[in-house]
Design a protein around this motif. Structure first.
Motif, short mmCIF file in Angstrom:
data_model
loop_
_atom_site.label_atom_id
_atom_site.label_comp_id
_atom_site.label_asym_id
_atom_site.label_seq_id
_atom_site.Cartn_x
_atom_site.Cartn_y
_atom_site.Cartn_z
N ILE A 173 17.44 3.93 -3.01
CA ILE A 173 17.00 4.96 -3.92
C ILE A 173 15.49 4.88 -4.14
N GLU A 174 14.88 6.00 -4.51
CA GLU A 174 13.44 6.09 -4.71
C GLU A 174 13.17 7.02 -5.88
N SER A 175 11.96 7.54 -5.97
CA SER A 175 11.59 8.47 -7.05
C SER A 175 11.85 7.87 -8.43
N CYS A 176 11.69 6.56 -8.55
CA CYS A 176 11.90 5.86 -9.83
C CYS A 176 13.34 5.97 -10.33
N ALA A 177 14.28 6.28 -9.44
CA ALA A 177 15.67 6.45 -9.85
C ALA A 177 16.28 5.17 -10.40
N ASP B 127 0.81 -1.22 0.00
CA ASP B 127 0.00 0.00 0.00
C ASP B 127 0.85 1.27 0.00
N PHE B 128 2.15 1.14 0.17
CA PHE B 128 3.02 2.30 0.31
C PHE B 128 3.43 2.84 -1.05
N ARG B 129 3.44 4.17 -1.20
CA ARG B 129 3.96 4.84 -2.39
C ARG B 129 4.92 5.92 -1.93
N ASP B 130 6.19 5.83 -2.33
CA ASP B 130 7.12 6.86 -1.88
C ASP B 130 6.74 8.20 -2.51
N ILE B 131 6.83 9.26 -1.71
CA ILE B 131 6.31 10.56 -2.16
C ILE B 131 7.14 11.14 -3.30
N GLY B 132 8.43 10.87 -3.33
CA GLY B 132 9.24 11.33 -4.46
C GLY B 132 8.84 10.66 -5.75
N GLY B 133 8.49 9.38 -5.66
CA GLY B 133 8.05 8.65 -6.84
C GLY B 133 6.76 9.19 -7.41
N ARG B 134 5.86 9.62 -6.54
CA ARG B 134 4.62 10.23 -7.02
C ARG B 134 4.91 11.47 -7.84
N VAL B 135 5.90 12.25 -7.40
CA VAL B 135 6.25 13.48 -8.12
C VAL B 135 6.90 13.16 -9.47
N THR B 136 7.84 12.21 -9.47
CA THR B 136 8.51 11.90 -10.74
C THR B 136 7.54 11.27 -11.74
N ILE B 137 6.60 10.47 -11.28
CA ILE B 137 5.60 9.91 -12.18
C ILE B 137 4.75 11.03 -12.78
N ALA B 138 4.36 12.02 -11.95
CA ALA B 138 3.57 13.15 -12.46
C ALA B 138 4.36 13.95 -13.49
N MET B 139 5.66 14.17 -13.24
CA MET B 139 6.49 14.90 -14.20
C MET B 139 6.70 14.08 -15.46
N HIS B 140 6.92 12.77 -15.30
CA HIS B 140 7.16 11.90 -16.45
C HIS B 140 5.91 11.79 -17.33
N ARG B 141 4.76 11.71 -16.72
CA ARG B 141 3.52 11.59 -17.49
C ARG B 141 3.01 12.92 -18.03
N CYS B 142 3.55 14.01 -17.53
CA CYS B 142 3.17 15.33 -18.04
C CYS B 142 3.62 15.44 -19.50
N GLN B 143 2.71 15.79 -20.38
CA GLN B 143 3.04 15.86 -21.80
C GLN B 143 3.79 17.14 -22.17
N GLY C 106 16.14 15.62 -3.90
CA GLY C 106 16.39 16.84 -4.67
C GLY C 106 17.04 16.56 -6.00
N MET C 107 17.72 15.42 -6.11
CA MET C 107 18.28 14.98 -7.38
C MET C 107 17.34 14.03 -8.11
N THR C 108 16.82 13.03 -7.40
CA THR C 108 16.03 12.01 -8.08
C THR C 108 14.75 12.58 -8.69
N MET C 109 14.18 13.62 -8.07
CA MET C 109 12.94 14.18 -8.63
C MET C 109 13.17 14.86 -9.97
N THR C 110 14.42 15.19 -10.31
CA THR C 110 14.72 15.89 -11.56
C THR C 110 14.95 14.94 -12.73
#
Length: 313
Positions: A163-167, A103-119, A134-138
């Motif tokens: 590592i997290e944020s889909c790194a 049930d857990f979703r790392d919060i950095g990963g939620r941000v990177t998925i939103a940025m990645h899916r943003c067209q 601060g690095m992985t979210m970019t």
């Protein structure tokens, strides 16, 4: 069962929105309605923009709005103050490991998925140092511009974390496995030299004050001269492409054939021959290939959908 649709309001003005720990602004600032370039600023300078769950919620919401807004062509992500992001706020922590892992979703990963899916492509202006999230979210961004005297690193293993944020997906694809393994295994911070970061940073500037203006200059050029449809399709071909050159050739050929029948192709050629700026008006929803997305999307939450009317915010 299909995901439940999630409605997102697209605002008239981004500058009237109050989101926790980030600030949204137009470029040029003060424009009454949304501009082709929207600036997203991490806004906890007193805490060196340390990442919090509230900041994650705000960033996720911001990128979803930008994704759905046809007026916006490019996002620029930067930080307030001297540091881009000091990583996660350790005073807040990450929980205690209790509950179901599924049930857990790392919060950095939620941000990177939103940025990645943003067209819309994101340009990150790292005007100061950045570590951890601060690095992985970019990493899903199209372009990263940084300051040569600042330091950057993936410090997770020095904090007893992975590592997290889909790194694990983005970092080896951007740097190669050798450099990615070195950065993750040492957990050290370095100046932005090619020795350690390869081509992760597209531009390295001598003064911190030059970073955001250069990112905005590049974003404005992209917003005026690049077809949003062609940009979205080209980035998808790279991130979501096949594993063999033959399969890539077949997919690229199919998408290329589709693009030659779209108004942006005709406008791109006409504007070049007539020596004038192009006027691109297509988007993926109305002009994308019938098989887009051609990959199997994995949903981490409910389906995203724009509300029918722009918000009055």
């Amino acid at each position: 069962m299909a995901p439940t649709p999630l409605s997102i309001d697209v605002p008239s003005s981004y500058e009237t929105i109050n989101l926790t720990h980030i600030k949204l602004s137009h470029h040029p600032a003060g424009a009454p309605t949304a501009t082709p370039v929207i600036v997203v600023t991490l806004n906890r300078p007193e805490k060196y923009n340390a990442f919090t769950p509230q900041m994650a919620d705000s960033l996720e919401h911001a990128f979803r709005m930008i994704h759905l807004d046809p007026r916006v062509k490019v996002a620029v992500l930067t930080g307030a103050g001297k540091m881009f992001c000091a990583g996660s706020d350790l005073d807040v922590g990450f929980g205690d490991g209790k509950g179901r892992a599924v049930d857990f979703r790392d919060i950095g990963g939620r941000v990177t998925i939103a940025m990645h899916r943003c067209q819309k492509p994101t340009i990150v202006a790292l005007q100061g140092s950045a570590v951890g999230v601060g690095m992985t979210m970019t990493l899903p961004a199209a372009v990263r511009i940084c300051h040569e005297k600042s330091k950057y690193g993936f410090v997770f293993t020095r904090r007893g974390l992975t590592i997290e944020s889909c790194a694990s997906y983005f970092l080896p694809r951007l740097l190669g496995f050798s450099r990615a393994m070195y950065l993750i295994s040492t957990g050290a911070v370095f100046p932005p030299s090619p020795q350690h970061f390869g081509d992760l940073f597209a531009e390295v500037l001598p003064e911190a004050a030059q970073v955001l203006p250069r990112a905005l200059e590049l974003a404005q050029d992209m917003a005026v001269n690049v077809s949003p449809l062609a940009s979205t399709m080209s980035r998808a071909l790279m991130w979501e492409g096949p594993d063999s050159p033959e399969a890539a050739h077949l997919l690229e050929s199919r998408v290329f054939h589709h693009m030659t029948g779209q108004p942006d192709y005709k406008e791109g050629v006409a504007s070049f021959l007539q020596k004038r700026p192009p006027i691109f008006n297509t988007n993926v929803h109305d002009n994308g290939p019938s098989d887009y997305p051609w990959w199997d999307e994995v949903h981490i939450d409910r389906e995203l959908r724009a509300s029918k009317e722009p918000s009055k915010l």
